[in-house]
Design an enzyme around this catalytic site. Structure first.
Site, mmCIF file in Angstrom:
data_model
loop_
_atom_site.group_PDB
_atom_site.id
_atom_site.type_symbol
_atom_site.label_atom_id
_atom_site.label_comp_id
_atom_site.label_asym_id
_atom_site.label_seq_id
_atom_site.Cartn_x
_atom_site.Cartn_y
_atom_site.Cartn_z
ATOM 1 N N HIS A 13 31.983 27.922 -0.217
ATOM 2 C CA HIS A 13 31.008 27.874 -1.305
ATOM 3 C C HIS A 13 30.869 26.419 -1.739
ATOM 4 C CE1 HIS A 13 28.992 30.871 -4.179
ATOM 5 N NE2 HIS A 13 28.671 31.169 -2.948
ATOM 6 N N HIS A 64 23.051 29.204 7.080
ATOM 7 C CA HIS A 64 24.070 29.947 6.353
ATOM 8 C C HIS A 64 24.179 31.388 6.842
ATOM 9 C CE1 HIS A 64 26.808 30.047 2.923
ATOM 10 N NE2 HIS A 64 26.383 31.282 2.701
#
Length: 735
Positions: free
Chosen positions: A92, A46
């Site tokens: 997300h 990430h």
């Protein structure tokens, strides 16, 4: 002190043995738990893009209008008259699957902070949403419908409270997302082009100031969680999902914009994934400096928090800034005026190290560069997926033929096609009063830029079915189609941001899909002169071994020199002529036709003709400037029959269209580089098309109480009932 059960600790932090050995080599000793947490977060997929960096390096990122490309909080382009557009898209996905309301809400909050961190006021949001099979009558369908309702409520709740209009986006459905939905949030802001702020910490002795909300334990391990695949047990990961407070974020936005009117700021960084860790290391890393931080000075929301928790919490609505020495109190006063916490927590040093203190004792020391700038770059194995050779053999003519009228009836009620007012009615699309073309109007969304009388068009696009059957062409088409949507509004496409959503990178077939899709995006951006200025990669979108389709979502931003010449995408005037631009072939690979009628995502894609595509854009943009067009709409999912039906449903005006096709089914073909335009000067339009060497065909005139396209037809009222009511009926069936 040596950590007991080091194997368990490494496993919990998703660190490999090789990475652990590398950490020991960098530090020259065994790391403590805080240091392991820092490396784990910063080297996660990430934050570090370790599996994808190899393929992102070749993206075109420069153009005369690009002020800031990738590597900052957001990309920046020049839009003339001293103004700049600042924009980015982020994912997300994992948090939204676990806790849809907060996951989606904090996704919106995070992307907004990326924009106003750069000194821009956010003026428009888009979102790109992918869900699983919401039509299923059993538990999967019920859960997916619950996810739709929660995600939409979260996006609306946060964006509306912030006073930023959500002006468009896209929503699609496929069983491949049953285990991993995708929630991609885009935001665009405006700033003066000479007043852009960057995320850097420089100037020895300059103070480092924490501002915003207090730090709690929410979101601990969020970045690491998003760098792993899901299993059924993953639904219990709610503690890793952050909790957002849009009212605090609104105060933070206004406080930051007030601060930016002073000359106190050296650099500022949003605390996003990995919180205080990523913000501090990235700010120091960009300027090659070091930093001291006193973690006991960080405002805390909970009792008994540890240095580890302070560094890795992903509590929302927080910023880290580097200020000019001597301005500390003035900055604190601004944030306290807005009822926000502000505290001097450290200072910039020249050591090149991050030194963390806890009540006067050093609790961690890590060199900045290896963490922020030298994360592992993996060269994962790739392998062409086995399924491709099978699906490439698909032959539509070998399938049982379905009557065109039956096919049409099925396609116009597809959830891919029908209006999503149930979603966008929950968003405030008109706040700030600059929305010129909002949700539900087809193709691009548009805002006026009142500072210079221009307009910005933006569109999000990805066809996962195309990317599944041919990741390279499918990836390129995300750029092509988002650009075409922007051009249909009369704006010149300028630059993209992307959100590259893929499955498990440890699967060689997924990495092959990623490599090919990024090759396609590179090629399209080069051919179309639309560089990449920002973006995000989301991997490990996999549950129980099943990866999502490759979904490289692209948002294109374009500029229209005249806010009064925004081109609509639905019928405008009774009796006006309609033209088809481009030639129609029998192109059904990855089409909605195959999916809805045969339940298949198969076939092949034709090559993209970039010259034709650019000529199409030029024709529409120039004809619009000349005032000879009333409307323009690209032809995409479902073919020309569906495109005309959508235009008719929205405008409340009928059409009787006759299109030349080689096969009667080609009214549903998805041949690229085509559009429908409504003209007010046929001769002038025909001359301009001829000048650009584009094939055009007059297909009918606007008017009537029905929609007819070759051999299919429907009453206009019946079409509108399906178009506007179908989605709500599906999503609310459990309520």
């Amino acid at each position: 002190m040596e950590i007991e059960n080091i194997q368990e600790v490494l496993q919990a932090h998703k660190l490999s043995e090789a990475e652990y050995e590398n950490i020991k080599s960098i530090l020259g000793r065994e790391p403590n738990l805080v240091e392991i947490g820092i490396f784990s977060a910063m080297w996660s997929e990430h934050c570090s893009y370790k599996s994808s960096t190899k393929y992102l390096r070749g993206f075109p990122t420069k153009a005369p209008w690009v002020i800031q490309g990738p590597g900052e909080n957001a990309g920046v382009i020049d839009i003339g008259d001293g103004m700049a557009a600042v924009f980015k898209m982020e994912s997300h996905n994992h948090p939204s699957y676990i806790e849809p309301y907060q996951g989606a809400a904090t996704g919106v909050g995070g992307i907004l902070r990326d924009i106003f961190t750069m000194g821009a006021r956010p003026v428009a949001n888009l979102n790109a949403l992918r869900f699983g099979n919401v039509l299923d009558k059993e538990s999967i369908g019920r859960y997916q419908r619950h996810l739709v309702r929660g995600v939409v409520e979260g996006i609306g709740g946060y964006g509306n409270c912030m006073g930023v209009p959500t002006i468009g986006g896209e929503t699609s459905f496929d069983e491949c997302y049953n285990g991993n939905i995708l929630v991609n949030a885009f935001s665009l802001g405006l700033a003066k082009s000479d007043e852009i702020f960057y995320g850097k910490a420089e100037g020895i002795g300059n103070p480092v100031i924490y501002v915003g909300s207090k730090t709690g334990r929410d979101g601990l391990g969020g970045a690491v969680m998003s760098s792993d695949s899901f299993t059924e047990e993953s639904k219990s990961l709610r503690p890793t999902v952050q909790v957002g407070d849009p009212f605090t974020e609104k105060l933070l936005l206004e406080a930051c914009l007030e601060l930016f009117q002073t000359d106190h700021v050296v650099g500022i960084q949003d605390m996003g994934a990995a919180g205080l860790t990523s913000s501090s290391f990235e700010m120091a890393g960009r300027s090659g400096s070091g930093m001291i931080m006193h973690l006991d000075k960080v405002p805390a929301r909970e009792e008994g928090m540890t240095p580890y928790e302070f560094m890795l919490s992903e509590s929302q609505e927080r910023m880290l800034l580097c200020a000019k020495k001597g301005s500390e109190q003035e900055i604190i006063d601004i944030f306290e005026k807005w009822d926000l916490d502000a505290a001097v927590v450290g200072e910039v040093t020249d050591t090149g190290n991050m030194e963390l203190f806890w009540h006067g004792e050093k609790c961690a020391e890590v060199p900045v560069d290896p963490v922020s700038e030298e994360a592992p770059v993996l060269d994962r194995p790739t392998r062409e997926p086995a399924y491709l050779s099978r699906i490439a053999k698909f032959d539509l003519n070998a399938e049982e033929k379905i009557a065109n009228q039956d096919a049409y009836n099925k396609l116009i009620s597809s959830l891919e096609v029908v209006d999503k007012a149930w979603i966008y009615d929950q968003y405030d699309s008109m706040v700030q009063t600059n929305t010129a073309k909002g949700p539900g109007t087809l193709d691009a969304s548009v805002i006026r830029v009142k500072e210079n009388g221009k307009a910005l068009a933006m569109s999000s696009d990805c066809n996962p079915r195309y990317c599944y059957i041919n990741p390279e062409i499918g990836g390129a088409l995300t750029v092509v189609e988002s650009g075409r949507n922007v051009a249909m509004s009369g704006a010149q496409p300028l630059a993209i941001t992307d959100c590259l959503n893929f499955g498990n990178p440890e699967n060689p077939e997924v990495m092959w899909q990623f490599a090919k899709a990024t090759d396609g995006i590179k090629q399209a951006c080069e051919k179309l002169s639309t560089p990449v200025v920002s973006g995000n990669v989301s991997l490990y979108n996999e549950t129980d071994g099943i990866s999502v389709f490759p979904t490289p979502t692209v948002a294109m931003v374009g500029l229209n020199d005249d806010e009064h010449k925004v081109l609509p995408s639905s019928f405008q005037n009774e009796g006006a002529s309609l033209y088809l631009i481009g030639e129609t072939g029998s192109d059904f690979g990855g089409s909605l036709y195959l999916k809805e009628l045969y339940g298949k995502t198969e076939g092949t894609l034709p090559e993209i003709d970039y010259e034709k595509e650019l000529a199409l854009w030029k024709l529409v943009i120039e004809a619009n400037k000349a005032g000879i067009l009333n409307a323009a709409k690209d032809i995409n999912v479902g073919g020309i029959a569906v495109a005309l039906s959508k235009m008719a449903a929205i405008s409340g005006k009928g059409i009787d269209a006759k299109i030349s096709v080689g096969d009667e089914r080609d009214i549903f073909s998805e041949t690229f580089s085509r559009a429908i335009v409504e003209t007010n000067d046929d001769a002038a339009f025909e001359a301009k098309a001829k000048e650009l060497g584009l094939a055009i065909e007059k297909i009918g005139t606007v008017g009537g109480e029905s929609v007819s396209v070759n051999d299919v037809s429907i009453d206009l009222g019946e079409l509108q009932t399906i178009y506007y009511n179908r989605f709500k009926a599906v999503i609310e069936q459990d309520l």
